[in-house]
Design a protein around this motif. Structure first.
Motif, PDB file in Angstrom:
ATOM      1  N   ALA A  30      17.202  19.733 -23.520  1.00 44.15           N
ATOM      2  CA  ALA A  30      18.025  18.697 -23.255  1.00 44.15           C
ATOM      3  C   ALA A  30      18.556  18.489 -21.735  1.00 44.15           C
ATOM      4  O   ALA A  30      19.151  19.439 -21.294  1.00 44.15           O
ATOM      5  N   GLN A  31      18.482  17.388 -21.223  1.00 46.73           N
ATOM      6  CA  GLN A  31      19.197  17.166 -19.717  1.00 46.73           C
ATOM      7  C   GLN A  31      19.602  15.693 -19.802  1.00 46.73           C
ATOM      8  O   GLN A  31      19.341  14.792 -20.779  1.00 46.73           O
ATOM      9  N   THR A  32      20.768  15.467 -19.367  1.00 51.01           N
ATOM     10  CA  THR A  32      21.175  14.068 -19.159  1.00 51.01           C
ATOM     11  C   THR A  32      20.637  13.176 -17.874  1.00 51.01           C
ATOM     12  O   THR A  32      20.597  13.894 -16.872  1.00 51.01           O
ATOM     13  N   MET A  33      20.527  12.132 -18.250  1.00 54.52           N
ATOM     14  CA  MET A  33      19.859  11.195 -17.086  1.00 54.52           C
ATOM     15  C   MET A  33      20.973  10.204 -16.711  1.00 54.52           C
ATOM     16  O   MET A  33      21.634   9.508 -17.829  1.00 54.52           O
ATOM     17  N   ALA A  34      21.088   9.771 -15.397  1.00 54.59           N
ATOM     18  CA  ALA A  34      21.953   8.786 -15.037  1.00 54.59           C
ATOM     19  C   ALA A  34      21.293   8.011 -13.704  1.00 54.59           C
ATOM     20  O   ALA A  34      21.229   8.838 -12.675  1.00 54.59           O
ATOM     21  N   GLY A  35      20.692   7.026 -14.032  1.00 57.29           N
ATOM     22  CA  GLY A  35      19.768   6.442 -12.931  1.00 57.29           C
ATOM     23  C   GLY A  35      18.886   7.206 -12.350  1.00 57.29           C
ATOM     24  O   GLY A  35      17.969   7.517 -13.200  1.00 57.29           O
TER      25      GLY A  35
ATOM     26  N   ALA B 187      30.214  10.819 -12.388  1.00 63.71           N
ATOM     27  CA  ALA B 187      31.713  11.009 -11.864  1.00 63.71           C
ATOM     28  C   ALA B 187      32.116   9.369 -11.908  1.00 63.71           C
ATOM     29  O   ALA B 187      33.398   9.069 -12.076  1.00 63.71           O
ATOM     30  N   ASP B 188      31.193   8.335 -11.708  1.00 66.62           N
ATOM     31  CA  ASP B 188      31.612   7.100 -11.797  1.00 66.62           C
ATOM     32  C   ASP B 188      31.558   6.274 -13.084  1.00 66.62           C
ATOM     33  O   ASP B 188      31.809   4.989 -13.041  1.00 66.62           O
TER      34      ASP B 188
ATOM     35  N   PRO C 266      15.321  12.831  -6.698  1.00 65.64           N
ATOM     36  CA  PRO C 266      14.725  12.904  -5.360  1.00 65.64           C
ATOM     37  C   PRO C 266      15.636  13.682  -4.386  1.00 65.64           C
ATOM     38  O   PRO C 266      16.854  13.401  -4.384  1.00 65.64           O
ATOM     39  N   ALA C 267      15.101  14.184  -3.391  1.00 63.67           N
ATOM     40  CA  ALA C 267      15.670  14.819  -2.449  1.00 63.67           C
ATOM     41  C   ALA C 267      16.838  14.061  -1.574  1.00 63.67           C
ATOM     42  O   ALA C 267      16.417  12.730  -1.420  1.00 63.67           O
ATOM     43  N   GLY C 268      18.021  14.492  -1.389  1.00 66.93           N
ATOM     44  CA  GLY C 268      19.019  13.636  -0.481  1.00 66.93           C
ATOM     45  C   GLY C 268      19.641  12.647  -1.287  1.00 66.93           C
ATOM     46  O   GLY C 268      20.369  11.888  -0.642  1.00 66.93           O
ATOM     47  N   ALA C 269      19.498  12.786  -2.325  1.00 69.24           N
ATOM     48  CA  ALA C 269      20.130  11.561  -3.348  1.00 69.24           C
ATOM     49  C   ALA C 269      21.615  11.831  -3.187  1.00 69.24           C
ATOM     50  O   ALA C 269      22.361  13.091  -3.199  1.00 69.24           O
ATOM     51  N   ALA C 270      22.535  10.685  -2.995  1.00 72.92           N
ATOM     52  CA  ALA C 270      23.616  10.554  -2.653  1.00 72.92           C
ATOM     53  C   ALA C 270      24.737  11.011  -3.984  1.00 72.92           C
ATOM     54  O   ALA C 270      25.744  11.466  -3.791  1.00 72.92           O
ATOM     55  N   ASP C 271      24.149  10.511  -5.048  1.00 72.98           N
ATOM     56  CA  ASP C 271      24.889  10.540  -6.516  1.00 72.98           C
ATOM     57  C   ASP C 271      24.944  11.919  -6.923  1.00 72.98           C
ATOM     58  O   ASP C 271      23.962  12.820  -7.073  1.00 72.98           O
ATOM     59  N   ALA C 272      25.941  12.524  -7.457  1.00 76.04           N
ATOM     60  CA  ALA C 272      26.215  13.680  -8.112  1.00 76.04           C
ATOM     61  C   ALA C 272      25.388  13.738  -9.301  1.00 76.04           C
ATOM     62  O   ALA C 272      25.830  12.582 -10.021  1.00 76.04           O
TER      63      ALA C 272
END
Length: 460
Positions: free
Chosen positions: A127-132, A74-75, A27-33
């Motif tokens: 393939a792509q990695t998903m995180a949240g 990153a986290d 989503p646009a503007g997501a804070a998570d890298a």
């Protein structure tokens, strides 16, 4: 449009597709890298091919496993992997397989079901990695072609210098011609001197589940490429064993599907060397020189450079030693006979080109059990009686005897020293009348226990 141009157009379309999907996931503007892009991509445990003109060919009878190591966040938050696959001919028809939980640093697998894949069709996957709520960029597409059809027939196998069903002089490498006979599905061959032909191993699995693909054709002792699809290959092989030979051959396609097995049988005339002892009737403990001479026909094809001498029947088990040959192929081997019942020599010659002859055998048998005599208690007879002492004399049949070990009626063993002549004498007094049994064996100076003699008699 040429095939190459069509593929470039497909790639451009896939790039646009990737951007739209990435936008939908993040989503646009997501804070998570976003997490890192997956690495170490494999399909069917074989390397991912990013060249649309050179896809990886795979059998998909049980589906195709695609895999990659997900990128990290990153986290350190949990990650998953999403796989997309589509036919190159119709990139709008996209299927998605998701692995929601993946172990960071380890391969994450997704199964493309076989009903999603069509024999003969070329596919791209990424393939792509998903995180949240975030996702990485897509990987560069990998290309694979489904090949579920094995070669139609076994290859043709011929030999110009070792024809089948007749005797051939051994010594030269066997020339084999392997032919796919125009079946352009065939790109190579697997061959073996054993039956059945071993299973093809296309990969090992290393640390973190990372496949380590093998190129079967790197094993030139069992695989050879055809000179063209549907073509042939020529081999010059030395059989790894003596006598006649059987070569088993299978045709391979690009997915390493195998054909039925062709079997080529040929016959080789005897090529055994000659083994001649200096002493034609040696006994235990004798040291004898053996003259080794090559088969004349074999020597004329490729000079014999050495012999392998396998000794059967020694006190410490079988053993083998090598003997170098002179320029004329002859050699000598010196051997001390220490087998307690005899020994056998199996001798094979080795030619300069690696040819192994069939074995020549030489054997000798002898008796090393001691001779036992008794005046009071004769063998297989009756004598003496309870309380009557009798003497027993042990006489050797071999040289170098230092002691005898004996027991009466399975009682405790007793060892006595032999005299200078190798003989010994003992006395024994029975407690009762009836059948009795004496067992005795000699021991040599080198510690070899010879054959046990069983001396039976009756007391009284």
């Amino acid at each position: 449009m040429s095939f190459g141009s069509r593929q470039r157009a497909v790639l451009a379309l896939l790039g646009a597709l990737g951007l739209s999907l990435a936008g939908a996931v993040s989503p646009a503007g997501a804070a998570d890298a976003p997490p890192g892009v997956p690495t170490q991509l494999f399909n069917g445990n074989r390397n991912c091919s990013t060249d649309a003109d050179r896809p990886t060919y795979l059998w998909a009878g049980n589906g195709v496993v695609v895999e990659g190591i997900p990128g990290a966040t990153a986290d350190g938050s949990p990650v998953g992997v999403r796989y997309q696959v589509w036919p190159v001919a119709d990139p709008s028809h996209t299927e998605t397989v998701t692995q929601d939980r993946a172990v960071p640093g380890a391969e994450s697998r997704g199964l493309l079901p076989d009903d999603m894949l069509t024999d003969g069709q070329t596919y791209a996957w990424r393939a792509q990695t998903m995180a949240g709520n975030t996702a990485s960029d897509w990987t560069t597409p990998c290309y694979l072609t489904i090949d579920d059809t094995r070669p139609a027939s076994a290859p043709a196998v011929t030999s110009p210098n070792y024809p089948p069903n007749q005797w051939n002089q051994g010594g030269d490498p066997v020339r084999f011609v392997l032919s796919a006979e125009g079946d352009d599905d065939v790109t190579g061959f697997q061959y073996s001197w054993t039956q059945p032909v071993p299973v093809i191993v296309l990969a090992d699995i290393g640390d973190h589940g990372i496949p380590q693909p093998r190129d079967p054709y790197a094993d030139s002792a069992h695989f050879v490429r055809a000179d063209a699809p549907g073509g042939s290959a020529t081999l010059d092989l030395v059989p790894p064993y003596s006598g006649g030979g059987i070569l088993s051959v299978r045709a391979l396609d690009r997915a390493f599907n195998v054909s039925e097995t062709a079997v080529y049988r040929f016959l080789v005339s005897g090529t055994a060397p000659t083994v001649t002892p200096a002493d034609p009737s040696p006994g235990f403990g004798d040291t004898t020189t053996f003259a080794l001479r090559p088969d004349a026909g074999l020597q004329s094809r490729s000079p014999v450079v050495g012999y392998s001498v396998h000794v059967v029947g020694g006190p410490d088990g079988d053993r083998t030693f090598e003997v170098a040959a002179a320029a004329d192929g002859t050699a000598t081997a010196e051997l001390t006979l220490d087998g307690i019942t005899g020994e056998r020599l199996d001798v094979t010659s080795r030619s300069a080109n690696g040819w192994l002859s069939d074995p020549a055998s030489w054997a000798v048998d002898y008796d090393t059990a001691p001779t036992v005599t008794s005046d009071v208690y004769p063998e297989n007879d009756s004598g003496g009686g309870a309380g009557v002492t009798g003497a027993f004399t042990f006489t050797p049949k071999a040289r170098g005897i230092v002691s005898y070990t004996y027991s009466f009626d399975a009682g405790p063993e007793v060892t006595v020293a032999a005299g200078a002549d190798g003989a010994a004498s003992i006395e024994w007094t029975p407690d009762s009348d009836g059948p009795s049994d004496l067992q005795v064996y000699a021991t040599t100076r080198s510690g070899i226990q010879l054959v046990t003699y069983d001396y039976s008699f009756t007391v009284g």
